[in-house]
Design an enzyme around this catalytic site. Structure first.
Site, short mmCIF file in Angstrom:
data_model
loop_
_atom_site.label_atom_id
_atom_site.label_comp_id
_atom_site.label_asym_id
_atom_site.label_seq_id
_atom_site.Cartn_x
_atom_site.Cartn_y
_atom_site.Cartn_z
N ARG A 36 -13.50 16.82 2.43
CA ARG A 36 -12.53 17.29 1.44
C ARG A 36 -13.07 18.39 0.52
NH1 ARG A 36 -8.14 14.38 -0.51
NH2 ARG A 36 -8.77 12.58 0.72
N GLY A 37 -14.41 18.46 0.41
CA GLY A 37 -14.99 19.41 -0.54
C GLY A 37 -15.22 18.76 -1.89
N GLY A 146 -10.55 6.33 5.60
CA GLY A 146 -9.36 6.14 4.78
C GLY A 146 -8.02 6.30 5.47
N GLY A 189 6.45 4.70 -4.58
CA GLY A 189 7.81 5.05 -4.99
C GLY A 189 8.09 4.66 -6.43
N GLU A 191 5.81 3.90 -8.89
CA GLU A 191 4.95 4.58 -9.87
C GLU A 191 5.39 6.04 -10.06
OE1 GLU A 191 0.74 2.05 -9.63
OE2 GLU A 191 0.75 4.13 -8.94
N GLY A 277 4.80 4.44 3.13
CA GLY A 277 3.56 3.82 3.55
C GLY A 277 2.48 4.83 3.90
N HIS A 450 -6.52 -14.95 -30.98
CA HIS A 450 -5.18 -14.78 -31.55
C HIS A 450 -5.18 -13.61 -32.52
CE1 HIS A 450 -1.24 -15.76 -33.11
NE2 HIS A 450 -1.74 -15.64 -34.33
P1 FAD Z 1 -10.02 7.32 1.19
O1 FAD Z 1 -10.01 7.25 -0.27
O2 FAD Z 1 -8.82 7.79 1.89
O3 FAD Z 1 -11.27 8.26 1.57
C1 FAD Z 1 -11.56 8.63 2.86
C2 FAD Z 1 -12.25 9.98 2.84
O4 FAD Z 1 -12.76 10.25 4.14
C3 FAD Z 1 -11.33 11.13 2.48
O5 FAD Z 1 -11.81 11.82 1.33
C4 FAD Z 1 -11.35 12.03 3.72
O6 FAD Z 1 -11.35 13.40 3.40
C5 FAD Z 1 -12.66 11.63 4.39
N1 FAD Z 1 -12.68 11.84 5.83
C6 FAD Z 1 -11.73 11.47 6.74
N2 FAD Z 1 -12.11 11.81 7.99
C7 FAD Z 1 -13.31 12.43 7.88
C8 FAD Z 1 -14.22 13.01 8.80
N3 FAD Z 1 -13.97 13.01 10.11
N4 FAD Z 1 -15.35 13.57 8.32
C9 FAD Z 1 -15.63 13.56 6.99
N5 FAD Z 1 -14.82 13.02 6.08
C10 FAD Z 1 -13.68 12.44 6.50
N6 FAD Z 1 -5.40 2.04 -4.94
C11 FAD Z 1 -5.71 1.27 -5.99
O7 FAD Z 1 -6.50 0.33 -5.83
N7 FAD Z 1 -5.20 1.50 -7.23
C12 FAD Z 1 -4.35 2.50 -7.45
O8 FAD Z 1 -3.90 2.71 -8.59
C13 FAD Z 1 -3.97 3.34 -6.37
N8 FAD Z 1 -3.12 4.36 -6.56
C14 FAD Z 1 -2.80 5.16 -5.50
C15 FAD Z 1 -1.89 6.19 -5.73
C16 FAD Z 1 -1.54 7.03 -4.68
C17 FAD Z 1 -0.57 8.15 -4.95
C18 FAD Z 1 -2.13 6.83 -3.41
C19 FAD Z 1 -1.78 7.76 -2.27
C20 FAD Z 1 -3.02 5.80 -3.18
C21 FAD Z 1 -3.35 4.95 -4.23
N9 FAD Z 1 -4.23 3.87 -4.06
C22 FAD Z 1 -4.54 3.07 -5.11
C23 FAD Z 1 -4.84 3.58 -2.75
C24 FAD Z 1 -6.28 4.12 -2.71
O9 FAD Z 1 -6.26 5.50 -2.95
C25 FAD Z 1 -6.93 3.81 -1.37
O10 FAD Z 1 -6.82 2.44 -1.08
C26 FAD Z 1 -8.40 4.19 -1.37
O11 FAD Z 1 -8.57 5.55 -1.66
C27 FAD Z 1 -9.04 3.85 -0.02
O12 FAD Z 1 -10.37 4.21 -0.03
P2 FAD Z 1 -11.14 4.61 1.32
O13 FAD Z 1 -12.52 4.94 0.88
O14 FAD Z 1 -10.93 3.59 2.34
O15 FAD Z 1 -10.40 5.92 1.85
P1 NAI Z 2 4.36 0.57 0.69
O1 NAI Z 2 4.09 0.01 2.00
O2 NAI Z 2 3.87 -0.14 -0.52
O3 NAI Z 2 5.95 0.71 0.47
C1 NAI Z 2 6.76 1.41 1.35
C2 NAI Z 2 8.17 0.92 1.18
O4 NAI Z 2 9.03 1.78 1.90
C3 NAI Z 2 8.38 -0.48 1.71
O5 NAI Z 2 8.98 -1.26 0.71
C4 NAI Z 2 9.29 -0.27 2.93
O6 NAI Z 2 10.19 -1.33 3.12
C5 NAI Z 2 10.02 1.00 2.55
N1 NAI Z 2 10.51 1.79 3.68
C6 NAI Z 2 9.88 2.06 4.84
N2 NAI Z 2 10.65 2.83 5.62
C7 NAI Z 2 11.81 3.07 4.96
C8 NAI Z 2 13.00 3.82 5.23
N3 NAI Z 2 13.15 4.46 6.39
N4 NAI Z 2 13.98 3.84 4.32
C9 NAI Z 2 13.82 3.17 3.14
N5 NAI Z 2 12.72 2.45 2.83
C10 NAI Z 2 11.73 2.41 3.71
O7 NAI Z 2 3.85 2.07 0.77
P2 NAI Z 2 3.63 3.19 -0.33
O8 NAI Z 2 4.42 2.92 -1.55
O9 NAI Z 2 3.83 4.47 0.38
O10 NAI Z 2 2.11 3.02 -0.70
C11 NAI Z 2 1.08 3.08 0.30
C12 NAI Z 2 -0.11 2.29 -0.12
O11 NAI Z 2 -0.81 2.91 -1.17
C13 NAI Z 2 0.27 0.91 -0.63
O12 NAI Z 2 0.19 0.00 0.43
C14 NAI Z 2 -0.74 0.61 -1.67
O13 NAI Z 2 -1.70 -0.25 -1.12
C15 NAI Z 2 -1.39 1.94 -2.01
N6 NAI Z 2 -1.11 2.25 -3.40
C16 NAI Z 2 -1.57 1.43 -4.38
C17 NAI Z 2 -1.29 1.66 -5.70
C18 NAI Z 2 -1.78 0.72 -6.73
O14 NAI Z 2 -2.61 -0.09 -6.40
N7 NAI Z 2 -1.30 0.79 -7.95
C19 NAI Z 2 -0.51 2.81 -6.12
C20 NAI Z 2 -0.04 3.60 -5.03
C21 NAI Z 2 -0.37 3.32 -3.74
#
Ligand code: FAD
Ligand code: NAI
Length: 472
Positions: A36-37, A146, A189, A191, A277, A450
């Site tokens: 990713r850099g 990831g 969705g 958040e 998802g 409290h």
């Molecule tokens: P990732 O964080 O996806 O990291 C994987 C890394 O591997 C990436 O940087 C990628 O560039 C790198 N990579 C992939 N392939 C290669 C390759 N071939 N060579 C070198 N590098 C590579 N989780 C929470 O617990 N709390 C939250 O509040 C939360 N909020 C979220 C909000 C959003 C909008 C999203 C999208 C996700 C959120 N998540 C949250 C989920 C969380 O981001 C992930 O669960 C977490 O980042 C997973 O960590 P990971 O290390 O498995 O993978």
């Molecule tokens: P999600 O799996 O939580 O929710 C996706 C939702 O979309 C489901 O409720 C599903 O029924 C619905 N859906 C699927 N296809 C559909 C369609 N065609 N029409 C209408 N609804 C449909 O996935 P989301 O929200 O994209 O998040 C992905 C992952 O990121 C989560 O599983 C979560 O683990 C992680 N995440 C965690 C956060 C946190 O910990 N606060 C914040 C954001 C993401």
């Protein structure tokens, strides 16, 4: 050729970077390869961190507009400076991702910026971001690549990250849309829908299932949560399937039908967020050629020691089984490294918290009522509303409740589900209780300061174990 590393970590997200630091701390010569850099993965760059910055600041904006007056604070004009709000988010991201580079240096983790691909089970080719290629040998390799956004099925909706966005585009909209349609009422969705609703967008969430909150949420909690969000102005269309989204004259037209079929409707939006998802990332790793097994959902298959089907290669985080959460990936990173170093390591999957960072927050750990019913487990409930909590009352933040689910016969805590201010911090106490196998009585007899919100936690436990809370 240089000496093989003791540990090669592919991916610098919460799973990978934590594994790398822990491996180095345990004395393993370690390298982390990230394409990713920047370090920190999805979480720090385009996930947890930027979304929490936007959630926090949009909440302050919304509260200033709608809530301060009744607290005796008159503010003349409140205007949104979106570029500054976006910059604050970027600053948080940069500070934290750079911080990990510092941690790598302090712990003597080597860091290669580039894309990794297996040549053999012990040799990896890296296409360097700055051009050129290098090779790395490892005695142990951990895949932590990831996840990324699941595209809308069948290619019916194309993400352009401007009008039709994923969470990534939703974190950098340059203008508040007048109307936003969110496809998917899961965590992303809700958040991101909250963020833009607070900043002035009219948000409609379309969800296929009959409830919001995604997998693992307690049904009663999900219903309460939906009511609270609806009060805040979010609209919901449940049991509704999205068929397509078409751009026309600067708008997007989202076609839906009832989940059971029929009853078509078209929603007009300025911006559509696709949040259906996330899916594992394995493309380009060349797994097929070295024999690492992947399941039908694209997840790398592992055993209970994080071993893939190829000896010496382990896997953690979003790219394998389990909830896609940063803290889950981190715990697995530590455990996988401990397996390498010491032959044992452990993650308690029954004690991984989930938090939705809306306002109020929603947080839970352990079992839901519907799971226990399905398994035929006898349980008791404790419920305490924040309306009856003195601190919540003093700060006028009384939506929500703490719910304990405990085993009927033993009083052991099986699940805790909280909606309320600070639920995401409060859940840590529940996680600890579950981890230690505590009973509701243990919590109910523990002194809580409290006046704090956490008294609601204690009182809910009290109600679960002896049938009566003191203040409700
Ligand atoms: P990732 O964080 O996806 O990291 C994987 C890394 O591997 C990436 O940087 C990628 O560039 C790198 N990579 C992939 N392939 C290669 C390759 N071939 N060579 C070198 N590098 C590579 N989780 C929470 O617990 N709390 C939250 O509040 C939360 N909020 C979220 C909000 C959003 C909008 C999203 C999208 C996700 C959120 N998540 C949250 C989920 C969380 O981001 C992930 O669960 C977490 O980042 C997973 O960590 P990971 O290390 O498995 O993978
Ligand atoms: P999600 O799996 O939580 O929710 C996706 C939702 O979309 C489901 O409720 C599903 O029924 C619905 N859906 C699927 N296809 C559909 C369609 N065609 N029409 C209408 N609804 C449909 O996935 P989301 O929200 O994209 O998040 C992905 C992952 O990121 C989560 O599983 C979560 O683990 C992680 N995440 C965690 C956060 C946190 O910990 N606060 C914040 C954001 C993401």
């Amino acid at each position: 050729p240089s000496e093989p590393y003791d540990a090669v970590i592919i991916g610098g997200g919460p799973g990978g970077y934590v594994a790398a630091i822990k491996a180095a701390q345990l004395g393993l010569r370690t390298v982390c390869i990230e394409k990713r850099g920047a370090l920190g993965g999805t979480c720090l760059n385009i996930g947890c961190i930027p979304s929490k910055a936007m959630l926090h600041n949009s909440h302050i904006y919304h509260q200033t507009q709608h809530d301060l007056k009744k607290r005796g604070i008159d503010v003349d004009t409140v205007t949104l400076n979106l570029p500054t709000m976006l910059k604050a988010k970027e600053d948080a991201v940069t500070a934290l991702t750079k911080g990990i580079e510092t941690l790598f240096r302090q712990n003597k983790v080597d860091y290669i910026k580039g894309t990794a691909s297996f040549i053999s089970p012990t040799k990896i080719a890296v296409k360097l971001n700055d051009g050129g290629e290098t090779e790395v040998d490892g005695k142990n390799i951990i895949i932590a690549t990831g996840s990324d956004v699941t595209p809308f099925p069948g290619g019916a909706i194309e993400i352009d990250e401007k009008q039709i966005v994923s969470s990534t585009g939703a974190l950098e909209l340059q203008e508040v849309p007048k109307k936003m349609v969110v496809i998917g009422g899961g965590i992303i969705g809700l958040e991101m829908g909250s963020v833009w609703s607070r900043l002035g967008a009219e948000v409609t969430v379309v969800e296929f299932l009959g409830g919001i909150g995604g997998a693992g949420i307690d049904e009663e909690t999900a219903k309460q949560f939906q009511k609270i969000l609806a009060k805040q102005g979010l609209k919901f269309k449940l049991n509704t399937k999205v068929l397509s989204a078409d751009k026309q004259d600067g708008k997007v037209f989202v076609k839906t039908e009832s989940a059971k079929g029929g009853k078509e409707e078209t929603l007009e939006a300025d911006v559509v967020l696709v949040a259906v998802g996330r899916r594992p990332v394995t493309t380009g790793l060349n797994l097929e050629n070295i024999g690492v097994e992947v399941d039908s959902k694209g997840r790398i298959v592992i055993d209970d020691q994080y071993n893939t089907s190829v000896k010496g290669i382990r896997c953690i985080g979003d790219v394998t089984f389990g909830p896609m959460l940063a803290h889950k990936a981190e715990e697995e990173g530590i455990a996988a490294v401990e397996h390498i170093k010491a032959g044992h390591g452990h993650v308690n999957y029954g004690a991984i918290p989930s938090v939705v960072y809306t306002h109020p927050e929603v947080a839970w750990v352990g079992k839901t009522e519907q799971e226990l019913k399905a398994a035929g487990v006898q349980y008791k409930l404790g419920k305490f509303p924040f309306l009856a909590n003195s601190r919540a009352k003093t700060v006028s933040d009384t939506d929500g409740q703490v719910k304990f689910i405990v085993e009927k016969e033993t009083d052991r805590i099986l699940g805790v589900h909280i909606i309320g201010p600070n639920a995401g911090e409060m859940i840590a106490e529940a996680v600890l209780a579950v981890e230690y196998g505590a009973s509701a009585e243990d919590v109910g007899r523990t002194s809580h300061a409290h006046p704090t919100l956490s008294e609601a936690f204690k009182e809910s436990a009290l109600q679960a174990y002896c049938g009566k809370a003191i203040h409700f």
